[in-house]
Design a protein around this motif. Structure first.
Motif, short mmCIF file in Angstrom:
data_model
loop_
_atom_site.label_atom_id
_atom_site.label_comp_id
_atom_site.label_asym_id
_atom_site.label_seq_id
_atom_site.Cartn_x
_atom_site.Cartn_y
_atom_site.Cartn_z
N SER A 67 26.72 27.94 39.73
CA SER A 67 27.72 26.70 39.87
C SER A 67 28.50 26.32 40.76
CB SER A 67 29.14 27.48 38.92
OG SER A 67 30.39 28.44 40.16
N PRO A 68 29.01 25.25 40.77
CA PRO A 68 30.08 25.12 42.40
C PRO A 68 31.06 26.05 42.73
CG PRO A 68 30.20 23.05 40.20
CD PRO A 68 30.23 24.71 39.81
N ARG A 85 30.22 36.40 45.18
CA ARG A 85 30.43 35.64 45.39
C ARG A 85 31.21 34.38 45.67
NH1 ARG A 85 27.42 36.04 51.52
NH2 ARG A 85 26.23 34.91 50.87
N PRO A 86 32.73 34.61 45.86
CA PRO A 86 33.67 32.68 45.40
C PRO A 86 33.38 32.23 46.64
CG PRO A 86 34.88 35.39 45.04
CD PRO A 86 33.53 35.74 45.16
N PHE A 138 39.28 26.69 33.15
CA PHE A 138 39.79 28.03 34.42
C PHE A 138 38.33 27.21 35.36
CE2 PHE A 138 37.98 31.18 36.50
CZ PHE A 138 39.44 32.11 37.02
N ILE A 139 36.97 27.47 34.94
CA ILE A 139 35.77 26.75 36.37
C ILE A 139 36.45 25.40 37.13
CG2 ILE A 139 33.78 26.52 36.39
CD1 ILE A 139 34.48 29.23 35.90
N GLU A 140 36.78 24.73 35.99
CA GLU A 140 37.05 23.18 36.21
C GLU A 140 38.22 23.03 37.30
OE1 GLU A 140 36.05 24.20 32.71
OE2 GLU A 140 34.10 23.15 32.21
N ILE A 141 38.84 23.54 36.86
CA ILE A 141 40.78 23.46 38.02
C ILE A 141 39.81 24.07 39.14
CG2 ILE A 141 42.39 25.13 38.10
CD1 ILE A 141 43.40 24.64 35.35
N LEU A 142 39.03 25.22 39.17
CA LEU A 142 39.27 25.90 39.97
C LEU A 142 37.77 25.02 41.28
CD1 LEU A 142 38.63 29.31 39.36
CD2 LEU A 142 40.29 28.81 40.47
#
Length: 160
Positions: A67-68, A85-86, A138-142
């Motif tokens: 993901s991005p 790994r973020p 959640f993913i879009e906000i991060l």
């Protein structure tokens, strides 16, 4: 896991090995759809660790940007899913290790379920652990450039 025992792990074939110099924390089950797809399993058990306390002792995983905001590490030879790994700055000090890849996975039991909105209906663990949902965005906000929104979300989910 006790502080005196080394924390080690690796892949099925032994090409990739790692060690941790600090205890892992926040052991959890992740039911999110990307963890399901990455592992080929209904759930992944994982735990957090400081990146500074983690190192590969033999080989290196192949990294896949799923993901991005995250890349996942797998053994290129046997396919074992090892780590998450973020990539976003707010979590850049952390790595998430799959508990099943530890040499002693029995020593670190998950303490909560996360991403239960993606839990597969036929998979139920029947335990009393806390269960949490990802928010729809959640993913879009991060991944978004709006730092205030990201900080608010991270605060709700326990910034590491």
């Amino acid at each position: 896991m006790s502080q005196s025992e080394p924390i080690t792990g690796g892949c099925l074939c032994g090409v990739v090995r790692y060690e941790a110099s600090e205890p892992l924390f926040d052991p959890h089950y992740c039911h999110c759809r990307t963890c399901q797809k990455a592992s080929g399993a209904p759930v992944v058990a994982a735990a957090f660790l400081s990146r500074d306390a983690f190192r590969f002792t033999h080989g290196e995983p192949k990294l896949y940007r799923s993901s991005p905001i995250v890349e996942r590490g797998f053994c290129a030879d046997c396919g074992t899913y090892l780590m998450y790994r973020p990539l976003m700055r707010e979590w850049s000090d952390w790595i998430i290790i799959t508990i099943a890849s530890l040499d002693r996975p029995e020593s670190l039991a998950p303490e909560r379920h996360f991403g239960i909105e993606s839990q597969i209906a036929w998979f139920n663990t029947h335990d009393d652990l806390p269960r949490e949902r990802y928010e729809d965005d959640f993913i879009e906000i991060l991944a978004d450039a709006n730092r205030e929104e990201r900080e608010a979300v991270l605060g709700r989910y326990g910034s590491r």
